[in-house]
Design an enzyme around this catalytic site. Sequence first.
Site, mmCIF file in Angstrom:
data_model
loop_
_atom_site.group_PDB
_atom_site.id
_atom_site.type_symbol
_atom_site.label_atom_id
_atom_site.label_comp_id
_atom_site.label_asym_id
_atom_site.label_seq_id
_atom_site.Cartn_x
_atom_site.Cartn_y
_atom_site.Cartn_z
ATOM 1 N N HIS A 39 100.470 -14.563 -11.120
ATOM 2 C CA HIS A 39 101.123 -13.805 -10.044
ATOM 3 C C HIS A 39 102.107 -12.808 -10.639
ATOM 4 O O HIS A 39 102.654 -13.038 -11.723
ATOM 5 C CB HIS A 39 101.861 -14.770 -9.097
ATOM 6 C CG HIS A 39 100.951 -15.751 -8.456
ATOM 7 N ND1 HIS A 39 100.271 -15.484 -7.294
ATOM 8 C CD2 HIS A 39 100.572 -16.997 -8.827
ATOM 9 C CE1 HIS A 39 99.532 -16.528 -6.972
ATOM 10 N NE2 HIS A 39 99.693 -17.461 -7.881
ATOM 11 N N ALA A 95 97.594 -34.742 -25.486
ATOM 12 C CA ALA A 95 98.019 -35.031 -24.113
ATOM 13 C C ALA A 95 99.344 -34.353 -23.788
ATOM 14 O O ALA A 95 100.254 -34.301 -24.609
ATOM 15 C CB ALA A 95 98.132 -36.540 -23.915
ATOM 16 N N ASN A 108 87.498 -36.524 -16.892
ATOM 17 C CA ASN A 108 88.081 -37.691 -16.278
ATOM 18 C C ASN A 108 88.729 -37.293 -14.944
ATOM 19 O O ASN A 108 88.635 -36.134 -14.536
ATOM 20 C CB ASN A 108 89.096 -38.323 -17.247
ATOM 21 C CG ASN A 108 89.203 -39.822 -17.082
ATOM 22 O OD1 ASN A 108 89.256 -40.325 -15.969
ATOM 23 N ND2 ASN A 108 89.257 -40.527 -18.190
ATOM 24 N N ARG A 142 97.612 -29.026 -37.308
ATOM 25 C CA ARG A 142 96.775 -29.203 -38.508
ATOM 26 C C ARG A 142 95.384 -28.690 -38.246
ATOM 27 O O ARG A 142 94.965 -28.522 -37.113
ATOM 28 C CB ARG A 142 96.772 -30.649 -38.988
ATOM 29 C CG ARG A 142 95.972 -31.609 -38.153
ATOM 30 C CD ARG A 142 96.058 -33.011 -38.783
ATOM 31 N NE ARG A 142 95.365 -33.987 -38.009
ATOM 32 C CZ ARG A 142 94.130 -34.421 -38.250
ATOM 33 N NH1 ARG A 142 93.446 -33.943 -39.255
ATOM 34 N NH2 ARG A 142 93.582 -35.343 -37.488
ATOM 35 N N GLY A 177 94.820 -35.991 -21.751
ATOM 36 C CA GLY A 177 95.337 -36.069 -20.385
ATOM 37 C C GLY A 177 96.516 -35.142 -20.151
ATOM 38 O O GLY A 177 97.324 -34.896 -21.042
ATOM 39 N N LYS A 198 101.116 -25.817 -29.991
ATOM 40 C CA LYS A 198 101.042 -25.190 -31.315
ATOM 41 C C LYS A 198 100.106 -25.987 -32.204
ATOM 42 O O LYS A 198 100.014 -27.216 -32.089
ATOM 43 C CB LYS A 198 102.425 -25.154 -31.963
ATOM 44 C CG LYS A 198 103.395 -24.258 -31.226
ATOM 45 C CD LYS A 198 104.719 -24.201 -31.959
ATOM 46 C CE LYS A 198 105.717 -23.473 -31.237
ATOM 47 N NZ LYS A 198 106.285 -22.608 -30.801
#
Length: 188
Positions: free
Chosen positions: A116, A160, A86, A183, A142, A180
Amino acid sequence: MTNTMTELEKMQLGLSYIASDPELAKARTHAKLLCHQFNLADPTTPHVRIKFIAELLKLKGKAYLEPMFYCDYGFNIELGDNFYANHNLTILDVCKVTIGSNVMFGPNVMISTATHPIDPLERRITESGRPITIGNDVWLGGNVSVLPGVSIGNNCVVGAGSVVTKDIPANSVAVGNPCKVIRKIEAK
């Protein structure tokens, strides 16, 4: 006689390199030009727009990207078949980025192999990177950020806004900052 590596070779191996190297600057300019042409191409001619991406990235099949798309070099990015991104995908590809087949990205996804040094004096001169691998049948929601050196296994969903700082095993739903696993996904 010593065998010295180019800055490009160091970069692709994940070693410290000097980004201002003329060869690297030229390659980035080429990638920016193709991204610019892709981003400004007529949306009613997606076959024309994808030609810019095909010149820039390694495509293993069909891919569809919404504008805007940005990358550092392009030649370090490999997309599997049936890829969809997207709007506003950014991939900082100082190292290899491998993305599997049947992968979908929501808007504003950022994939960054670049990193860096912590030391401020070193940071003025060099940078480095670590490769990123994303498996097959993965969906990144997103505003997901995937950081250097991460692998995301097959069949994963990343929620998201997540910031993926560590590997995500296959067949997982993962969310958060830091991301994390919450499930497992049962195979059907």
